[in-house]
Enzyme design. Structure first.
Site: not given
Lengths: 401, 401
Positions: A177, A188, A274, A401
């Site tokens: 991942k 990560t 991303e 957020t």
């Protein structure tokens, strides 16, 4: 080596996943258990970050003490990092419960986490799920696991290979991942590899490290090295082959299969980076040493200006040679040629005569090769990066957020 | 030291600007000439990129041969980089014409360029403008020059200071441009400083280098180090002071003024960074050495994840401690405290009890201080970075095409 689409689950591995509720935005499985029915040789590569998550510290301890493991517990949603002694206690407690339920030595469960940093880790959320997960362990559970370990990834990344070694069928399964904080020297990035081959421990360790260096350590999405990067390779020997070791001809075949699978998964990570819409392979050729070639490839792969030029299909080779120039290694610009796919855009450090429109069209493809020929020697490397788009900014300015 | 808004143009400096048509998208002045009526001591700092533009190579040669200069020729629109021997010839030709028209020794014109890399440089566009520019030289021409040197900058950056040294008035004027490829170790940062102080050459050189290290080398916009970075400081002695040298008390005052002005301009560069809406000052305190503190500050300032969190007003201190962890220097996470302005968000490497909404509100301001206290020693540094927004991507994916 077989590369068909069929999933070759190696003998003796079982998998289960569950929804523990660790993600802030709920929804979907976030916990995975991977199990070998017999003890397996284990090798690992961890983040080089000085700030290391509890699961990294614990798994490192365990593998150092004994390179044998039988289970891996993984969660998404909470990185269990910067969580102090309580975080370490939680990692220990959850793996102890898993080991207990599986009836294996306490130290033989490894652990990995990914998600937000600095949020207290609630071990109960995990341990509540473990009893039913242990009951559900199944070879085909790997499909569910490949989903449960994801964070901002948009697709699961799992692939497999098989190989005949002296009459024995050897299988290899890998999953991983991303997809932010992805940078060479591990990210990560979580990666889990399972084989039923028998492999001598010293050789397994070296092969795992070298495989990571050639694949997962040669990709970049955003240049951030995470606190949680972990790659495990388990080899349980159930294929019944003569244990692979340095110098065996079949070890080379096995290693080639390992690198081939890892490279497929590494490129899949970049493709799912991303905000990424394109994968660029940076090939540096003609360097004096592999290290120099890698430094240049890394600088180009990391340059935000190169990555935004790729996003905009702008054949701005000046940004490429500029990044090569600040890689921190010797470089004579007058010896540098640059190609986009097969189109030469820079010759001897200056502009080549090329068709701008054709070059721009090349850069609209999903896959691009940027070839940088240095002319100093014979070393070459490949490195993979993605374009840098608005979507990366959107994802990362609103992650929590 | 006077810091009022009035522009203190040092004695003996004249300036002119013109539109030479070097920019692809036409429009506006793109050429500047800066002139001292008497020979000046000159010091410089150049890019560390291995690929260096012709103007960098030429200016470096000249300053090395003799640290005396009388004119600086600067253009925007074309970096004159990766342009081969023709580019070098163009840099030489344009400065020769300037020196000839100004009636000064050939070697005493320095040169700097910024703009697109790899596009042939048309010397004629520059030399055609020089005769009328020489006629227009004027002290107040500096305002026009501060506009002519810009590329993607949205505002000019110019400031001045004055100081009385043993009864003599000493003035200092500085101007600079960004605003992409901005990274410590210099960037396509061009900076021009002029003083009428008399300064001993060795001291001028050291002071210029140290000033750059404390200011322009401690800012980052995108982490790309340009091929063209150049900073010049001329000191023509017209103030009539006793030449400043190491150990003079007034040298310390002068140096403080120099750093103060350079810091104002460096922060202005960051504020005008491509797509930037906020400036974050990264303060690292309590390190064993300045070098370690700087490495940590740099890693945090460069992290795309930190920069997007600032853009999104997300008090995600986990990304800050993570970046500190991969700075490549020793760090004990358990000793790390982090503050946003005065609000503590991380205590001893774990979450502090803080109000998320209040922290997020702090991050909506135009100016933010991120304070990282290490607890290993007494060294401290400040470093400036900006947020990372969609606008950066938009500007850089469509710069040329």
């Amino acid at each position: 080596m077989s590369k068909d689409k069929e999933l070759h689950v190696p003998a003796g591995y079982l998998f289960a996943s569950a929804e523990a509720g660790l993600r802030k935005h709920g929804a979907g499985p976030d916990l995975a258990l991977m199990y070998s029915t017999v003890p397996a040789q284990a090798a690992a590569v961890f983040t080089t970050n000085r700030v290391q998550a509890a699961p990294v510290l614990l798994s490192k301890q365990r593998i150092r003490k004994s390179p044998v493991a039988q289970a891996i517990l993984v969660n998404a949603g909470n990185a269990n990092c910067a969580t102090g002694p309580e975080g370490m206690a939680a990692a220990r407690a959850t793996t102890n419960v898993a080991s207990g339920l599986l009836n294996i030595p306490l130290n033989s469960t490894l652990v990995a986490s990914t998600g937000v940093i600095g949020v207290p880790f609630d071990a109960r959320l995990v341990t509540d799920q473990l009893p039913s997960m242990v009951r559900q362990l199944h070879p085909e559970g790997c499909v569910g696991v490949s989903h449960a370990i994801l964070t901002t990834d948009t697709v699961p990344k799992m692939a497999s290979r098989s190989l005949r070694i002296r009459g024995k069928s050897v299988k290899l399964l890998g999953m991983c991942k991303g997809s932010g904080m992805i940078y060479p020297r591990m990210a990560t990035m979580l990666g889990f590899f399972f084989t039923d081959a028998a492999v001598e421990p010293g050789y397994l360790k070296r092969a795992t490290k070298r495989m990571a260096d050639l694949t997962f350590n040669r990709i970049s999405i955003d240049g951030d090295t995470s606190t949680n990067d972990t790659l495990f390779l388990l080899a349980n020997g159930m294929a019944g082959n003569r244990p692979l070791r340095e110098g065996h001809p079949e070890s080379q075949e096995f290693f080639a299969m390992l690198v081939d699978l890892a490279q497929e998964l590494a490129i899949a990570l970049v493709r799912d980076g991303e905000g990424a819409t394109k994968v660029a392979e940076i090939r540096v050729e003609g360097s004096r040493t592999e290290k120099q070639a890698e430094a240049i490839a890394r600088a180009v792969a990391l340059s935000p200006l190169v990555k935004t030029a790729i996003a905009g299909a702008d054949p701005n080779w000046g940004r490429i040679i500029c990044a090569a120039g600040y890689a921190g290694v010797e470089l004579n610009p007058a010896n540098v040629d640059i190609y986009l796919n097969r189109l030469q855009v820079c010759k001897s450090g200056g502009a080549a005569a090329f068709d701008e429109a054709a070059a721009s069209r090349l850069l609209t493809a999903r896959d691009i090769v940027i070839r940088i020929v240095i002319g100093d020697g014979k070393a070459a490397v490949r490195f993979w990066t993605c374009d840098f788009t608005n979507e990366y900014i959107r994802i990362n300015s609103s992650y929590r957020t």
